[in-house]
Design an enzyme around this catalytic site. Structure first.
Site, PDB file in Angstrom:
ATOM      1  N   ARG A  24      33.267  49.862  37.719  1.00 27.07           N
ATOM      2  CA  ARG A  24      32.131  50.558  38.329  1.00 27.07           C
ATOM      3  C   ARG A  24      32.632  51.361  39.517  1.00 27.07           C
ATOM      4  O   ARG A  24      33.583  50.955  40.200  1.00 27.07           O
ATOM      5  CB  ARG A  24      31.085  49.555  38.842  1.00 27.07           C
ATOM      6  CG  ARG A  24      30.159  48.999  37.791  1.00 27.07           C
ATOM      7  CD  ARG A  24      29.161  50.043  37.246  1.00 27.07           C
ATOM      8  NE  ARG A  24      28.283  49.467  36.255  1.00 27.07           N
ATOM      9  CZ  ARG A  24      28.501  49.496  34.936  1.00 27.07           C
ATOM     10  NH1 ARG A  24      29.573  50.077  34.450  1.00 27.07           N
ATOM     11  NH2 ARG A  24      27.635  48.959  34.096  1.00 27.07           N
ATOM     12  N   HIS A  33      32.255  58.499  32.695  1.00 24.44           N
ATOM     13  CA  HIS A  33      31.655  57.176  32.437  1.00 24.44           C
ATOM     14  C   HIS A  33      31.325  57.008  30.941  1.00 24.44           C
ATOM     15  O   HIS A  33      30.173  56.771  30.573  1.00 24.44           O
ATOM     16  CB  HIS A  33      30.397  56.952  33.295  1.00 24.44           C
ATOM     17  CG  HIS A  33      29.976  55.506  33.332  1.00 24.44           C
ATOM     18  ND1 HIS A  33      29.309  54.935  34.375  1.00 24.44           N
ATOM     19  CD2 HIS A  33      30.138  54.505  32.418  1.00 24.44           C
ATOM     20  CE1 HIS A  33      29.073  53.657  34.128  1.00 24.44           C
ATOM     21  NE2 HIS A  33      29.571  53.374  32.932  1.00 24.44           N
TER      22      HIS A  33
HETATM   23  P1  NDP Z   1      32.481  39.693  31.981  1.00 27.11           P
HETATM   24  O1  NDP Z   1      31.295  39.169  32.716  1.00 27.11           O
HETATM   25  O2  NDP Z   1      32.787  39.143  30.630  1.00 27.11           O
HETATM   26  O3  NDP Z   1      33.788  39.497  32.884  1.00 27.11           O
HETATM   27  C1  NDP Z   1      33.801  39.754  34.255  1.00 27.11           C
HETATM   28  C2  NDP Z   1      35.145  39.306  34.815  1.00 27.11           C
HETATM   29  O4  NDP Z   1      35.216  39.687  36.182  1.00 27.11           O
HETATM   30  C3  NDP Z   1      35.325  37.784  34.756  1.00 27.11           C
HETATM   31  O5  NDP Z   1      36.654  37.461  34.446  1.00 27.11           O
HETATM   32  C4  NDP Z   1      35.017  37.371  36.213  1.00 27.11           C
HETATM   33  O6  NDP Z   1      35.673  36.180  36.642  1.00 27.11           O
HETATM   34  C5  NDP Z   1      35.586  38.550  36.974  1.00 27.11           C
HETATM   35  N1  NDP Z   1      35.005  38.611  38.306  1.00 27.11           N
HETATM   36  C6  NDP Z   1      33.714  38.736  38.678  1.00 27.11           C
HETATM   37  N2  NDP Z   1      33.585  38.699  40.015  1.00 27.11           N
HETATM   38  C7  NDP Z   1      34.833  38.524  40.515  1.00 27.11           C
HETATM   39  C8  NDP Z   1      35.367  38.389  41.804  1.00 27.11           C
HETATM   40  N3  NDP Z   1      34.573  38.406  42.900  1.00 27.11           N
HETATM   41  N4  NDP Z   1      36.690  38.205  41.940  1.00 27.11           N
HETATM   42  C9  NDP Z   1      37.495  38.163  40.871  1.00 27.11           C
HETATM   43  N5  NDP Z   1      37.070  38.299  39.579  1.00 27.11           N
HETATM   44  C10 NDP Z   1      35.742  38.473  39.417  1.00 27.11           C
HETATM   45  O7  NDP Z   1      32.303  41.271  31.916  1.00 27.11           O
HETATM   46  P2  NDP Z   1      32.857  42.294  30.811  1.00 27.11           P
HETATM   47  O8  NDP Z   1      34.294  42.058  30.615  1.00 27.11           O
HETATM   48  O9  NDP Z   1      31.969  42.301  29.634  1.00 27.11           O
HETATM   49  O10 NDP Z   1      32.594  43.689  31.587  1.00 27.11           O
HETATM   50  C11 NDP Z   1      33.201  43.933  32.821  1.00 27.11           C
HETATM   51  C12 NDP Z   1      32.628  45.188  33.472  1.00 27.11           C
HETATM   52  O11 NDP Z   1      33.090  46.353  32.819  1.00 27.11           O
HETATM   53  C13 NDP Z   1      31.110  45.335  33.423  1.00 27.11           C
HETATM   54  O12 NDP Z   1      30.474  44.532  34.398  1.00 27.11           O
HETATM   55  C14 NDP Z   1      30.939  46.816  33.691  1.00 27.11           C
HETATM   56  O13 NDP Z   1      30.833  47.049  35.094  1.00 27.11           O
HETATM   57  C15 NDP Z   1      32.222  47.426  33.167  1.00 27.11           C
HETATM   58  N6  NDP Z   1      31.991  48.259  31.980  1.00 27.11           N
HETATM   59  C16 NDP Z   1      32.207  49.598  32.068  1.00 27.11           C
HETATM   60  C17 NDP Z   1      32.049  50.412  30.971  1.00 27.11           C
HETATM   61  C18 NDP Z   1      32.382  51.837  31.026  1.00 27.11           C
HETATM   62  O14 NDP Z   1      32.039  52.577  30.101  1.00 27.11           O
HETATM   63  N7  NDP Z   1      33.084  52.296  32.039  1.00 27.11           N
HETATM   64  C19 NDP Z   1      31.566  49.875  29.683  1.00 27.11           C
HETATM   65  C20 NDP Z   1      31.411  48.427  29.692  1.00 27.11           C
HETATM   66  C21 NDP Z   1      31.600  47.678  30.811  1.00 27.11           C
HETATM   67  P3  NDP Z   1      35.398  34.756  35.932  1.00 27.11           P
HETATM   68  O15 NDP Z   1      36.109  34.866  34.595  1.00 27.11           O
HETATM   69  O16 NDP Z   1      36.016  33.797  36.829  1.00 27.11           O
HETATM   70  O17 NDP Z   1      33.903  34.650  35.775  1.00 27.11           O
HETATM   71  C1  OXD Z   2      28.409  49.204  30.533  1.00 28.31           C
HETATM   72  C2  OXD Z   2      28.629  50.638  30.767  1.00 28.31           C
HETATM   73  O1  OXD Z   2      28.262  48.442  31.495  1.00 28.31           O
HETATM   74  O2  OXD Z   2      28.536  51.421  29.789  1.00 28.31           O
HETATM   75  O3  OXD Z   2      28.374  48.805  29.343  1.00 28.31           O
HETATM   76  O4  OXD Z   2      28.939  51.035  31.883  1.00 28.31           O
END
Ligand code: NDP
Ligand code: OXD
Length: 310
Positions: A225, A273
């Site tokens: 993000r 994005h």
């Molecule tokens: P998940 O919820 O499966 O994974 C999130 C990961 O981030 C977990 O490993 C979590 O740790 C870690 N995390 C969260 N907070 C912290 C922190 N404070 N410190 C360290 N690690 C942290 O999410 P997804 O993998 O499904 O998606 C991740 C992100 O990708 C989404 O939230 C979105 O913002 C972004 N995204 C962007 C897209 C784009 O088109 N650019 C499309 C899809 C997603 P833990 O394992 O310990 O819980």
């Molecule tokens: C998502 C994105 O969070 O598209 O899936 O950004």
């Protein structure tokens, strides 16, 4: 039983068709179509106006995010209380993200920006190129997308590290967690890939303090993000040589404002994005399966934790 749909992309017809196929007894209508709001039990949405879900739909049983990230929903302080928020976890969204990560990791690994510059200048110069085991890729965020990206990078032979909030054990990956584990993670990384959610804890995490702990000449890829990144600090790190190149799919302000320094920076690659997008032909089945779980009295899969923010 009705599902209400809202997206800022032109995807309604596609989702409607695939939701009909996956759940024939589910009535679906678009956000702006007139209808009985009291019959709406499910919302499948991207960035609904704040307060509207609570105000309009009194009988909601679940709010499905059209994205994996739910920051666009949790930023609403006026959500319907007690209604679960479900993240979009579907194979083609994950695949798209992994494709993006692998493409840009390989681009930096194989020094493609350098060779493109040499071509522009008609320079024939061989530059030694190590193979993948000599390049360490570090992934911030070891969730659904981070782990899938690691799976493919591992098959390519990269040295791999990961960082998450809670401790993880992933074969072939040097795992770190928490703020205490951040320095050890960063100091070894050649290509840093950020796949974190945007939360109170991750706000502005890609700042000077973090970038200064990377080896000089590291690369950064952020597809998490825009709120994760301090854009002035990233520009300063490029100018100082701390960062050799940056690829960004997300920005503090989207669309990226005209005149932003990223547009013309020679060492910045931007995409609008669209690293990964939920595909109706695959995602509708996941939504339908979760609706069936709810109707069967089970909790849906992939519920976000509002306290953690993701
Ligand atoms: P998940 O919820 O499966 O994974 C999130 C990961 O981030 C977990 O490993 C979590 O740790 C870690 N995390 C969260 N907070 C912290 C922190 N404070 N410190 C360290 N690690 C942290 O999410 P997804 O993998 O499904 O998606 C991740 C992100 O990708 C989404 O939230 C979105 O913002 C972004 N995204 C962007 C897209 C784009 O088109 N650019 C499309 C899809 C997603 P833990 O394992 O310990 O819980
Ligand atoms: C998502 C994105 O969070 O598209 O899936 O950004």
């Amino acid at each position: 039983m009705t599902l209400i749909f809202k997206s800022d992309a032109d995807s309604w017809a596609d989702w409607r068709q695939h939701l009909r196929d996956a759940a024939p007894d589910l009535a679906c209508r678009d956000w702006d179509e007139p209808g009985d709001d009291d019959s709406v039990e499910f919302a499948l949405v991207w960035k609904p106006p704040f307060g509207e879900l609570r105000r309009r739909f009194r009988n909601l049983k679940a709010i499905f995010s059209l994205g994996a990230g739910v920051d666009h929903l949790l930023a609403d302080s006026d959500l319907p209380p007690g209604v679960p928020i479900v993240r979009m976890v579907e194979p083609e969204l994950t695949r798209g993200m992994t494709e993006y990560v692998v493409l840009h990791v390989l681009r930096y690994h194989r020094q493609t920006p350098l060779f493109e510059e040499q071509q522009r200048e008609h320079v024939w110069r061989v530059v030694p190129t190590p193979t993948a085991p000599k390049r360490r890729v570090g992934i911030m965020g070891l969730g659904v997308i981070g782990q899938d990206s690691l799976r493919v990078l591992s098959a390519l032979g990269f040295a791999l590290s990961g960082w998450s909030r809670t401790a993880k054990s992933i074969p072939g990956v040097t795992c770190h967690h928490g703020l205490d584990g951040l320095t050890a993670f960063l100091t070894e990384v050649d290509i840093l890939v950020c796949l974190l959610p945007y939360t109170a804890d991750t706000d502005n995490i890609l700042n000077r303090n973090l970038l200064d702990r990377l080896p000089r000449g590291a690369y950064l890829i952020n597809a998490g993000r825009g709120g994760l990144q301090d854009e002035d600090d990233i520009l300063a790190a490029l100018d100082s040589g701390r960062l050799a190149g940056v690829t960004l799919d997300v920005f503090r302000e989207e669309p990226l404002p005209a005149g932003h320094a990223f547009w013309d920076h020679p060492n910045v690659t931007i995409t609008p994005h669209n690293a990964g997008t939920a595909q109706a032909w695959s995602g509708a089945a996941e939504v339908a399966a979760n609706i069936k779980r709810i109707r069967d009295g089970q909790a849906p899969l992939n519920i976000a934790d509002p306290a953690a923010g993701y």
